[in-house]
Design an enzyme around this catalytic site. Structure first.
Site, PDB file in Angstrom:
ATOM      1  CG  ASN A 166       6.602  29.501   7.371  1.00 63.85           C
ATOM      2  OD1 ASN A 166       7.195  28.682   6.649  1.00 63.85           O
ATOM      3  ND2 ASN A 166       5.335  29.821   7.213  1.00 63.85           N
ATOM      4  CE  LYS A 181      13.306  15.240   1.210  1.00 66.20           C
ATOM      5  NZ  LYS A 181      13.936  16.290   2.034  1.00 66.20           N
ATOM      6  NE  ARG A 198       2.082  23.215  13.960  1.00 61.76           N
ATOM      7  CZ  ARG A 198       2.650  22.414  13.054  1.00 61.76           C
ATOM      8  NH1 ARG A 198       3.588  21.551  13.428  1.00 61.76           N
ATOM      9  NH2 ARG A 198       2.320  22.517  11.786  1.00 61.76           N
ATOM     10  CE1 TYR A 205      10.666  11.350   0.984  1.00 63.54           C
ATOM     11  CE2 TYR A 205      10.150  13.528   1.822  1.00 63.54           C
ATOM     12  CZ  TYR A 205      10.890  12.362   1.893  1.00 63.54           C
ATOM     13  OH  TYR A 205      11.842  12.204   2.864  1.00 63.54           O
ATOM     14  CG  ASP A 223       8.853  22.685  13.781  1.00 63.72           C
ATOM     15  OD1 ASP A 223       9.457  21.602  13.723  1.00 63.72           O
ATOM     16  OD2 ASP A 223       7.862  22.966  13.062  1.00 63.72           O
ATOM     17  N   GLY A 231      12.823  22.876  11.566  1.00 62.00           N
ATOM     18  CA  GLY A 231      12.029  21.648  11.584  1.00 62.00           C
ATOM     19  C   GLY A 231      12.462  20.774  12.754  1.00 62.00           C
ATOM     20  N   GLY A 256      10.254  17.795  14.191  1.00 64.69           N
ATOM     21  CA  GLY A 256       9.925  16.650  13.325  1.00 64.69           C
ATOM     22  C   GLY A 256      10.589  15.375  13.811  1.00 64.69           C
ATOM     23  CD  GLN A 257      10.961   9.440  11.804  1.00 66.80           C
ATOM     24  OE1 GLN A 257      10.905   9.752  10.607  1.00 66.80           O
ATOM     25  NE2 GLN A 257      10.996   8.183  12.205  1.00 66.80           N
TER      26      GLN A 257
END
Ligand code: VAH
Length: 312
Positions: free
Chosen positions: A50, A144, A34, A140, A32, A6, A9-10
């Site tokens: 993935n 978590k 993609r 979410y 990631d 990932g 991501g942010q």
């Protein structure tokens, strides 16, 4: 060698950069689902992975002799409410893949991000303690909270060295807002520069725990570098830097852009924000591994506007 799943991501974007600065770019494999931007892929080793494909992850771990995995792939709160089944699948099964690889001894250390989203409407809202009622009311948050339970279980039963932090809302300039309820606090800076006004999807008095990305990345590196015996909590640590409302961040921006105007049009994300704490008590992180934040709201505003202006 480190693998970041990932990485586009942010958090992943900044984490990749700062880990590479510290350990050398060839010691940090970014991955990631993609390919990221051309320059991101050119900045160091990149693999398409993935997070739901156990074999793909295992192959990369063997190919690069990975010791530490940072699993940063997930759907955030607002997006997860629109895709509950996929959010649960991605957020949970990616964690099981990495925890199982660690259990089999194929990975030495795991970092997995939790969130203040594990708290819900029945949790005390101010200075939310490390140990308290946790009845998350978002997809979410449920993922978590469950993930934290599994991290602690794999550590206790199988000795897996997994470490986790309950991130507050994170604000950064290097990636665009990505489906988080706290992302109004990222978007507002972009809109302040481009339009000198912002229509906020949360009401003016919605206080939320927030942190500038550099503090979050430093906390992540510090908990991963801490001596295992000092990481006493193996669910996830409360972490805090500041709390502010949309009204307060707008006032901070006005110090630089006096004509900036904010309006309010709360949408479905207001309910998500109202279920979360307004401020967090992070005393255990401070005691166990010497956590200390460095950025307050005005320091963050200055850096955000400076860096975003350069990008325009
Ligand atoms: C979100 N930025 O808004 C994330 C974070 C506490 C908020 O989990 O979903």
């Amino acid at each position: 060698t480190i693998l970041i799943i990932g990485a586009c991501g942010q958090i992943g974007t900044e984490l990749t950069q700062q880990l590479r600065e510290k350990y050398g770019k060839d010691s940090v494999i970014a991955s990631d689902v993609r390919k990221g931007s051309a320059e991101f892929v050119a900045s160091g080793p990149f693999e398409v992975v993935n997070a739901l494909d156990f074999n793909q992850i295992q192959l990369i771990i063997e190919k690069y002799n990975i010791s530490d995995v940072y699993l940063m792939a997930a759907l955030l709160s607002a997006t997860a409410e629109k895709n509950p089944a996929f959010a649960w699948d991605l957020n949970m099964n990616s964690l099981f893949h990495v925890l199982n690889l660690a259990k089999e001894g194929k990975v030495k250390k795991v970092f997995w991000p939790s969130s203040i989203a594990v708290f819900g409407p029945t949790t005390p809202k101010e200075h939310t303690p490390q140990y308290t009622v946790m009845e998350p009311s978002t997809v979410y948050g449920i993922s978590k909270q469950s993930g934290e339970r599994w991290c602690e279980y794999y550590h206790t039963i199988y000795g897996v060295d997994v470490r986790s932090i309950r991130y507050p809302g994170l604000i950064s300039w290097s990636t665009l807002p990505g489906g988080g309820t706290t992302d109004y606090a990222v978007d507002i800076y972009h809109k302040a520069l481009s339009d000198k006004k912002y229509e906020c999807f949360l009401s003016e008095a919605t206080g939320l725990p927030m942190m500038y990305m550099d503090d979050a990345i430093r906390a992540t590196m510090e908990i991963m570098e801490a001596d295992s015996k000092d990481v006493k909590i193996r669910s996830a640590y409360n972490l805090s830097a500041m709390s502010f409302t949309p009204k307060e961040i707008a006032a901070s921006i006005k110090k630089h852009i006096p004509e900036f105007e904010i309006t309010y049009a709360p949408d479905f994300r207001q309910k998500i924000a109202d279920s979360w704490p307004a401020s967090i008590d992070d005393n255990y992180a401070r005691t166990d591994w010497n956590w200390k934040p460095e950025f307050d709201l005005d320091a963050m505003t200055k850096i955000m506007l400076e860096n975003l202006s350069k990008q325009k």
